[in-house]
Structure formats: C-alpha cells, structure tokens
Motif scaffolding. Structure first.
Motif, short mmCIF file in Angstrom:
data_model
loop_
_atom_site.label_atom_id
_atom_site.label_comp_id
_atom_site.label_asym_id
_atom_site.label_seq_id
_atom_site.Cartn_x
_atom_site.Cartn_y
_atom_site.Cartn_z
N THR A 138 18.40 3.35 -26.45
CA THR A 138 17.62 2.13 -26.64
C THR A 138 16.47 2.38 -27.60
O THR A 138 15.95 3.49 -27.69
CB THR A 138 17.06 1.61 -25.31
OG1 THR A 138 16.08 2.55 -24.81
CG2 THR A 138 18.15 1.43 -24.28
N ARG A 139 16.09 1.35 -28.30
CA ARG A 139 14.90 1.39 -29.16
C ARG A 139 13.96 0.30 -28.67
O ARG A 139 14.35 -0.87 -28.58
CB ARG A 139 15.28 1.17 -30.63
CG ARG A 139 15.96 2.38 -31.25
CD ARG A 139 16.66 2.07 -32.57
NE ARG A 139 15.80 1.36 -33.50
CZ ARG A 139 14.90 1.94 -34.31
NH1 ARG A 139 14.75 3.25 -34.28
NH2 ARG A 139 14.17 1.23 -35.13
N SER A 140 12.74 0.71 -28.33
CA SER A 140 11.80 -0.22 -27.70
C SER A 140 10.43 -0.13 -28.35
O SER A 140 10.08 0.88 -28.96
CB SER A 140 11.65 0.12 -26.20
OG SER A 140 12.90 0.28 -25.58
N ARG A 141 9.68 -1.21 -28.20
CA ARG A 141 8.29 -1.18 -28.62
C ARG A 141 7.45 -1.94 -27.61
O ARG A 141 7.94 -2.82 -26.89
CB ARG A 141 8.10 -1.79 -30.02
CG ARG A 141 8.38 -3.27 -30.13
CD ARG A 141 8.13 -3.78 -31.54
NE ARG A 141 8.45 -5.19 -31.67
CZ ARG A 141 7.61 -6.18 -31.35
NH1 ARG A 141 6.40 -5.89 -30.89
NH2 ARG A 141 7.97 -7.44 -31.50
N VAL A 142 6.21 -1.59 -27.54
CA VAL A 142 5.26 -2.22 -26.62
C VAL A 142 4.78 -3.53 -27.24
O VAL A 142 4.47 -3.58 -28.43
CB VAL A 142 4.08 -1.27 -26.34
CG1 VAL A 142 2.92 -1.99 -25.71
CG2 VAL A 142 4.54 -0.11 -25.46
N VAL A 143 4.73 -4.58 -26.44
CA VAL A 143 4.30 -5.89 -26.95
C VAL A 143 2.93 -6.30 -26.41
O VAL A 143 2.44 -7.39 -26.71
CB VAL A 143 5.33 -6.98 -26.62
CG1 VAL A 143 6.65 -6.71 -27.34
CG2 VAL A 143 5.57 -7.09 -25.11
N ARG A 144 2.33 -5.43 -25.62
CA ARG A 144 1.01 -5.75 -25.08
C ARG A 144 0.10 -4.54 -25.21
O ARG A 144 0.47 -3.43 -24.83
CB ARG A 144 1.12 -6.14 -23.60
CG ARG A 144 -0.22 -6.45 -22.95
CD ARG A 144 -0.04 -6.79 -21.48
NE ARG A 144 -1.32 -7.02 -20.83
CZ ARG A 144 -1.47 -7.23 -19.53
NH1 ARG A 144 -0.41 -7.25 -18.75
NH2 ARG A 144 -2.66 -7.43 -19.03
N GLY A 145 -1.07 -4.74 -25.79
CA GLY A 145 -2.02 -3.65 -25.92
C GLY A 145 -1.56 -2.58 -26.89
O GLY A 145 -0.87 -2.85 -27.88
N VAL A 146 -1.93 -1.35 -26.61
CA VAL A 146 -1.62 -0.20 -27.45
C VAL A 146 -0.48 0.59 -26.82
O VAL A 146 -0.48 0.83 -25.61
CB VAL A 146 -2.86 0.70 -27.61
CG1 VAL A 146 -2.52 2.00 -28.34
CG2 VAL A 146 -3.96 -0.05 -28.34
N ALA A 147 0.48 1.00 -27.62
CA ALA A 147 1.63 1.74 -27.09
C ALA A 147 1.21 3.08 -26.51
O ALA A 147 0.60 3.91 -27.19
CB ALA A 147 2.66 1.96 -28.20
N VAL A 148 1.51 3.29 -25.23
CA VAL A 148 1.31 4.57 -24.56
C VAL A 148 2.70 5.15 -24.34
O VAL A 148 3.52 4.57 -23.63
CB VAL A 148 0.57 4.41 -23.22
CG1 VAL A 148 0.39 5.77 -22.56
CG2 VAL A 148 -0.78 3.73 -23.43
#
Length: 320
Positions: A138-148
C-alpha cells in the motif's frame, strides 16, 4: 528548504544503523534535523552530520533513564514545536511506535507505522507499507497534521552525506512524568556478539524441524559463519527451544534483511508476516510441499541436519 525531524536511536552516543537509514529517507523530503535524547546524546552529532543532518537537537537528563517513553515524547514535541517539520521519522520498534503514537495524538497528526519506503509526494510524504502479511503493498499519506512515520530497519541504504550537523541544546519541559511508568531496576542482557535481530543484514532462523534446543547450535554456527543474527519460529519459541526475544513473526519481531535463511520452518502465515519483506529468502526443508517454498527465491529440499553442516563448512572454507 522544509525540515524533517529524525528521532535518533543510539546507545550512549553510538548511533544505531536504522537512524542512518532514516537520514537517507529524510533527505528525499527536506533537510534532516536529528533529535537525540538521553545519555550521550551530544556525542551523536559527528556521525549524524556525516549522514546528512543539518542540525542536531540534543538533550540529556536523568528523566530519560528514570521513566519510560514520556520524557522522550516530551523532547520530540519540543523539537516539533521548535522546527515545524513537514514530517517526523522514527525507526520502527515497540518503543518508538509508542512514542510516535503519543506524538501524533499531542500534535493532532496522522501516523503511519512500519513503512518500508518513504518518498515526497505532491500533497506530502508518501509511505509504502506491506499489508496483510505482505500479501499487498500500500501507498499512504497522512491527511491531517504532520506525517509521523515509523520505518522498518533495513528499508533504505545508509548513504553518507556531509552536512553542517550544527549541535544545539534542546530545551524540554517535562510534563506528566508524575503519572509515567518508572524504571525501578535494570538487568543487562547477555551479549551474544551477534547483530541485533531487527537490524541484521542476514538472519538465519530455525523452526520446528530443528527438533530441540540441543540442536540450535547448528543454526547458530551457520549464523556465525555469515555474521548473521539468529531467529526462531513461534513453534520453536513456544517449545522452549529458543528465547522469545528471537521470535520472528506476527507475534514476534518483523525483520527485513538482505538475506533470510529459514531452516526447518514450514512457512505458516504467522511466520511469513514477520519476514516476507526480506530481500532474498532461502529455505531448507525436507518437505518439498512446505508452504515456505511458495515464497522463497532459493529452496533446498533436504534434511537440515545434513545440509546446514555442509553449508557452514563450505562458507568457512571460502572465508578461509
């Protein structure tokens, strides 16, 4: 340029390999800013600068030895507020995933764990994960705040890159330690002289087919000939043949070495979940129908008690 926080895993100032891998990944996203905490934190600056850290934020204090997790979260939050990063990268381990989760809650950010790759995207960092026992990617990204993001060891090469590595003292207001778990005693782990299981470039594991604790020296001898770590399947651990700390699998440790050798391991999904992302997999099993052979790059159908001594001897001869 945007800055990326990298949490430093070190022992008394000796930086561990997964952190250097994170610095390689962080340079894809921006300028790496390393955060080193605990005894010897300031000693890490030279190595970190040699691997791309433009700044090293360091803080030492008794709190890091006296309490579990919370002071480290406090320090990372202080660095987060000081830097305003585009991402925060941590090596994946039981402790650092808890640190990452607590930081994400404190900062109102999204979290991605056990990534095997990180790259820049149009809307922020994109993390690659192996899901459902590595059956899917899977390829994912964070949509809220800063990616941790926590990243599995051995997911990226260590690439030296000289940078300023300016050492700066990080001011931390420790909060909530009155309710934090406190360390009351320590017992040093006996050293085997072998690499840490989750960091090793080569892992040799034994399973039910080893048929007893008295036979695990065969596995250890092969591992030592290769400079490898020793792992074990859940069946071997549950039988008391090898320590739980060496278990590879869904309920044990996840490894992703360059070479994984499975000896006497059938290949149950529980075990596959912990090693399926290994770069090259070799299996030794006398059962030609064992599920592990569906996964491997190279398979040896044979009795491990015949194959492993010959393999060990050949390796030692060639090293000779």
């Amino acid at each position: 340029m945007a800055e990326v926080l990298v949490y430093v895993d070190h022992v008394d100032g000796a930086v561990r390999k997964p952190t250097l891998e994170l610095l390689t990944l962080a340079r894809r996203l921006g300028d790496p800013v390393a955060v080193a905490v605990g005894a010897g934190a300031r000693k890490t600056a030279g190595v970190l600068a040699g691997h791309g850290a433009v700044r090293v934020l360091a803080v030492e204090g008794p709190e890091f030895a006296e309490y579990l997790v919370v002071p480290k979260v406090d320090a990372l939050r202080a660095a987060f507020d000081a830097v305003s990063p585009v991402a925060v990268l941590l090596p994946s381990s039981a402790e650092t995933k808890e640190i990452a989760a607590r930081l994400a809650v404190r900062t109102g950010s999204g979290i991605i764990t056990d990534a095997v790759d990180v790259e820049a995207g149009e809307s922020g960092p994109v993390a690659t994960q192996s899901a459902f026992a590595a059956s899917f990617t899977t390829r994912s990204r964070v949509v809220r705040g800063v990616a941790v993001i926590t990243v599995k060891p051995n997911s990226a090469p260590v690439e030296p890159a000289e940078a300023a590595g300016a050492l700066e003292d990080l001011h931390v207001d420790f909060s909530g330690t009155e309710n934090a778990a406190r360390v009351v005693s320590r017992t040093p782990r006996e050293s085997t002289g072998r690499p840490e299981l989750t960091e090793a470039a080569i892992v040799v594991s034994g399973g039910r087919g080893v048929n007893g604790a008295e036979n695990f020296p065969l596995i250890e001898a092969l591992a030592d000939s290769l400079g490898a770590a020793v792992g074990a399947s859940r069946a071997a651990v549950d039988a008391g043949w090898y320590p739980h700390s060496s278990q590879v699998g869904q309920t044990g440790k996840s490894v992703s070495p360059q070479l994984y050798i499975a000896s006497g391991i059938s290949g149950a999904i529980q075990h596959r979940a912990g090693m399926q992302t290994s770069k090259t997999i070799v299996a030794i099993n006398k059962d030609a129908e064992a599920p592990i052979f569906d996964l491997v790059d190279y398979g040896v159908v044979g009795d491990l008690f015949d194959v492993i001594p010959q393999l060990t001897e050949e390796i030692n001869t060639r090293k000779g």
